[in-house]
Design a protein around this motif. Structure first.
Motif, mmCIF file in Angstrom:
data_model
loop_
_atom_site.group_PDB
_atom_site.id
_atom_site.type_symbol
_atom_site.label_atom_id
_atom_site.label_comp_id
_atom_site.label_asym_id
_atom_site.label_seq_id
_atom_site.Cartn_x
_atom_site.Cartn_y
_atom_site.Cartn_z
ATOM 1 N N THR A 251 0.945 -1.225 -0.021
ATOM 2 C CA THR A 251 0.008 0.153 -0.026
ATOM 3 C C THR A 251 0.971 1.225 -0.099
ATOM 4 O OG1 THR A 251 -1.916 0.987 1.065
ATOM 5 C CG2 THR A 251 -0.044 0.395 2.409
ATOM 6 N N PHE A 252 0.174 2.508 0.083
ATOM 7 C CA PHE A 252 0.951 3.598 -0.370
ATOM 8 C C PHE A 252 1.857 4.059 0.957
ATOM 9 C CE2 PHE A 252 -2.790 4.278 -2.936
ATOM 10 C CZ PHE A 252 -2.383 4.162 -3.967
ATOM 11 N N SER A 253 2.953 4.469 0.715
ATOM 12 C CA SER A 253 3.834 5.211 1.958
ATOM 13 C C SER A 253 3.156 6.443 2.033
ATOM 14 C CB SER A 253 5.430 5.369 1.490
ATOM 15 O OG SER A 253 5.700 4.140 1.013
ATOM 16 N N THR A 254 3.643 6.926 3.319
ATOM 17 C CA THR A 254 3.050 8.195 3.691
ATOM 18 C C THR A 254 4.203 9.326 3.168
ATOM 19 O OG1 THR A 254 4.130 7.940 5.738
ATOM 20 C CG2 THR A 254 1.838 7.485 5.565
ATOM 21 N N ILE A 255 3.717 10.388 2.749
ATOM 22 C CA ILE A 255 4.585 11.539 2.187
ATOM 23 C C ILE A 255 4.790 12.446 3.448
ATOM 24 C CG2 ILE A 255 4.902 13.386 0.559
ATOM 25 C CD1 ILE A 255 2.865 11.880 -1.435
ATOM 26 N N GLU A 256 6.100 12.380 4.022
ATOM 27 C CA GLU A 256 6.266 13.065 5.149
ATOM 28 C C GLU A 256 6.928 14.520 4.658
ATOM 29 O OE1 GLU A 256 9.342 11.145 7.554
ATOM 30 O OE2 GLU A 256 8.127 9.306 7.784
ATOM 31 N N LEU A 257 6.323 15.461 5.368
ATOM 32 C CA LEU A 257 6.802 16.730 5.000
ATOM 33 C C LEU A 257 7.787 17.402 6.214
ATOM 34 C CD1 LEU A 257 3.616 18.296 3.504
ATOM 35 C CD2 LEU A 257 5.632 17.469 2.372
ATOM 36 N N ASN A 258 8.856 17.155 6.296
ATOM 37 C CA ASN A 258 9.803 17.894 7.252
ATOM 38 C C ASN A 258 10.980 18.333 6.675
ATOM 39 O OD1 ASN A 258 11.785 15.652 6.460
ATOM 40 N ND2 ASN A 258 10.482 14.153 7.653
ATOM 41 N N MET A 259 11.879 18.936 7.509
ATOM 42 C CA MET A 259 13.054 19.687 7.078
ATOM 43 C C MET A 259 13.720 18.933 5.874
ATOM 44 S SD MET A 259 14.465 22.475 7.094
ATOM 45 C CE MET A 259 13.767 23.455 8.543
ATOM 46 N N THR A 260 14.085 17.633 6.101
ATOM 47 C CA THR A 260 14.629 17.034 5.036
ATOM 48 C C THR A 260 14.121 16.886 3.684
ATOM 49 O OG1 THR A 260 15.801 15.598 6.903
ATOM 50 C CG2 THR A 260 16.153 14.748 4.824
ATOM 51 N N THR A 261 12.842 16.416 4.051
ATOM 52 C CA THR A 261 12.134 16.220 2.589
ATOM 53 C C THR A 261 11.879 17.506 1.741
ATOM 54 O OG1 THR A 261 9.972 16.335 3.793
ATOM 55 C CG2 THR A 261 10.877 14.125 3.433
ATOM 56 N N TRP A 262 11.640 18.493 2.712
ATOM 57 C CA TRP A 262 11.411 19.988 1.827
ATOM 58 C C TRP A 262 13.049 20.071 1.166
ATOM 59 C CZ3 TRP A 262 7.666 22.236 0.182
ATOM 60 C CH2 TRP A 262 6.347 22.062 0.882
#
Length: 293
Positions: A251-262
């Motif tokens: 199933t789909f992973s969660t799209i994390e929005l933190n400093m690293t992903t930004w």
């Protein structure tokens, strides 16, 4: 500031090598969307007519690929319906759509690459390394548009003598099309022989043959190359640590929005938008010069 076409061939080749390579291996939805958006924008900037005319067969491909994948792959946890007792999952549909977006992005990037990386630039880069291979690739890149142009000329000429492949009986159409193909093949063979004789007469590929080139690696080329290298390094680091990883199955992973992903998203967006920014600055510079003149 220079136009994108005016940059050194090694800068242009390096940029498209990086962008196309990353696009082929990134399946994260955000990164796919960024690459697709950038590819469309750049295509509209440098090859608007060709790009818009190609949409009539590229857009159906986008949805056909998204439909075919769930019929073949039945992995996933979110089942929408059953077809012949086989589950159709949301994950398979989204993955098929993501794959088609990735393929279209690569096609658009390659279209822009062929428009900017002309045959003389390609020969400049690879002529000394492998003259035969460089010439072969350069001629192949040039041959496709020449084929389309020549087949239009032949078809128009054949119509004047009643050999129109689009009208008449089935046998007449087949006969007209065969005649056009025969003429096209004869032209292609003759053109290949003339090109080979011409290149041989000019001493192409000889060891001591000197070459003339207008390409010079200047300060602007160095700055852009440094920017591409830094952004590419960020992309490699994010791939190594899995910061841009996204799973579709089971199933789909969660799209994390933190400093690293930004940082990953912004750096990749900057890499993708680099040629568009260059073209915009060139347009603004040109308009400013026209207003001041």
């Amino acid at each position: 500031m220079k136009s994108l076409h005016q940059y050194h061939p090694i800068v242009i080749f390096f940029y498209f090598f990086v962008v196309i390579g990353l696009t082929m291996f990134y399946m994260h939805p955000v990164l796919l969307g960024i690459s697709f958006f950038g590819a469309v924008l750049l295509s509209l900037f440098i090859q608007r007519k060709k790009f818009l005319s190609s949409l009539k067969w590229l857009l159906p491909f986008l949805f056909i690929a998204a439909i075919i994948n769930p019929l073949i792959t039945h992995n996933g946890e979110i089942i929408l319906l059953y077809v012949n007792y086989q589950p159709i999952t949301l994950e398979a549909i989204v993955y098929g759509f993501a794959m088609s977006v990735m393929l279209l992005s690569v096609v658009f990037w390659f279209g822009s690459f062929n428009e900017i990386m002309t045959s003389d630039k390609f020969l400049y880069l690879f002529g000394r390394i492998s003259p035969a291979v460089a010439l072969l690739i350069s001629l192949t890149m040039r041959l496709i548009p020449l084929f389309f142009l020549q087949i239009k000329k032949i078809t128009n000429a054949q119509r004047t003598i009643g050999m129109d492949p689009t009208t008449g009986s089935l046998w007449h159409r087949i006969k007209s099309a065969a005649t056009i193909i025969s003429i096209l093949i004869s032209w292609a063979l003759e053109n290949a022989i003339e090109t080979a004789d011409s290149m041989k007469a000019r001493g192409y590929g000889l060891k001591n043959r000197s070459t003339f080139s207008l390409f010079k690696f200047d300060r602007a080329d160095g700055i852009v190359t440094t920017v591409i290298t830094c952004l590419f390094f960020v992309a490699l680091i994010s791939s190594y640590f899995g910061w841009n990883y996204f799973a579709y199955y089971p199933t789909f992973s969660t799209i994390e929005l933190n400093m690293t992903t930004w940082i990953v998203f912004i750096s990749y967006f900057a890499l993708i938008m680099l040629p568009i920014v260059i073209e915009l600055l060139e347009v603004l510079k040109w308009r400013s010069l026209k207003l001041n003149s």
